[in-house]
Write an enzyme that holds these catalytic residues in place. Structure first.
Site: not given
Ligand code: SAM
Ligand code: DTB
Ligand code: SF4
Length: 326
Positions: A66, A70, A73, A110, A141, A201, A273
């Site tokens: 990616c 972040c 991550c 998801c 999702c 979400c 969640r």
């Protein structure tokens, strides 16, 4: 002895509000723990079966590589967490994973992709995945990064029920964690998703070195969105080796439970969640989280790239606590 602060009238706690002030939210965080949990449990009971927990299963349909940075991550190209970047999965493989998740008791599936935003043929393939997973009788999702309006409407047409796009932290702390996109970029995608009528979400991560004021601020921003997200994932940072946050001190467990309880009070009708981080939590800690108002989990041995409790452990926990799938 400290007396519980009469900061908020309990009669107003069950109404859905979008005008929370930082001061009010700070007062909630500051309550004596028992008082906070009692209030959160009361709010929870006014809106939900207190023993029902919604179950989602996650699948990483495109892992690693990616371009975003972040700090938490393992899938970012900016860090070396030892992940082998993979291409987008085949539709059939995703459908069989969805069938297995449904057979194991999940109600929502998801699909997560390590993208800044989806493009071209890959996006077309995701649309097909959404249609096929929906045909299996699961709620769908996806979390694919930023979306433009056309992409959102194509996902809506394909039958997407929820889109996950987290604010992740407070606007004040955001730049310490991510520099390749802005807080406003996040809000823009959320607006497209909400306006297309896809359920939002949206939540965040705690334990990244933020101050309590940042947790207050993040929850306030979530609760003051034009509509409360239907689902609010609260992730406890998974400290992955090779990421800049690998050495971060673990957030205090009581402070984590407080964060869930405040989320429950601010967003009374949303599913909160108990998301990443459960593998490192004891049964007792998770029980407190459910008592504080968490009523959704990820079920299955893996999150996206990191571990989650195995299903036998979760089944035993549900049995011990008398919880049942929603
Ligand atoms: N790339 C898309 C995006 O960021 O929107 C979707 C996938 S991304 C992995 C989904 C969410 O996973 C992030 O928003 C973050 O909240 C969560 N996450 C990622 N790494 C994490 C970690 N180490 N600990 C806790 N949560 C994490
Ligand atoms: C969310 O808030 N948490 C999930 C889901 N949305 C996509 C992801 C957690 C990822 C944890 C780190 C990993 O497994 O890579
Ligand atoms: Fe990419 Fe999402 Fe990971 Fe950020 S959280 S690096 S956007 S996969």
């Amino acid at each position: 002895m400290n007396q519980p602060t009469a900061c908020l009238s309990e009669t107003t706690e069950n109404t859905v509000r979008n005008d929370w002030s930082r001061a009010e939210v700070t007062q909630l965080f500051d309550l004596p723990f028992n008082e906070l949990l009692f209030r959160a449990q009361n709010v929870h009971r006014a809106h939900f079966d207190p023993n029902a927990v919604q179950i989602s299963t996650l699948l990483s349909i495109k892992t690693g590589g990616c371009p975003e940075d972040c700090s938490y991550c393992p899938q970012s190209v900016h860090h070396d967490a030892g992940l082998e970047p993979e291409r987008l999965m085949d539709v059939e493989a995703v459908v069989s994973a969805a069938r297995a998740a449904r057979a194991a008791g999940a109600s929502r599936f998801c699909m997560g992709a390590a993208w800044r935003n989806p493009k071209g043929k890959n996006f077309e393939r995701v649309l097909e995945m959404v249609e096929r997973v929906r045909d299996e009788g699961l709620e769908t999702c996806a979390t694919l990064g930023m979306l433009d309006e056309q992409q959102v409407s194509a996902l809506k047409q394909a039958g997407l029920d929820y889109y996950n796009h987290n604010l992740d932290t407070s606007p004040e702390f955001y730049g310490e964690i991510i520099t390749t996109r802005t807080w406003d970029d996040r809000l823009e995608t959320l607006t497209h998703v909400r306006e297309a009528g896809i359920n939002v979400c949206c939540g965040g991560i705690v334990g990244m070195g933020e101050a309590r004021a940042d947790r207050v601020s993040m929850l306030c921003e979530l609760a003051n969105l034009p509509e409360h997200p239907g689902s609010v994932p609260i992730n406890r940072l998974v400290r992955v080796e090779g990421t800049p946050l690998q050495q971060q001190d673990e957030i205090d467990s009581i402070e984590f439970v407080r964060t869930l309880a405040v989320a429950r009070i601010l967003m009374p009708a949303s599913h909160v969640r108990l998301s990443a981080g459960r593998s490192e939590m004891s049964d007792e800690m998770q029980a407190l989280c459910f008592f504080a108002g968490a009523n959704s989990i990820f079920y299955g041995e893996k999150l996206l790239t990191t571990g989650n409790p195995d299903t036998a452990r979760d089944d035993a926990l549900f049995e011990k606590l008398g919880l049942h799938p929603a």
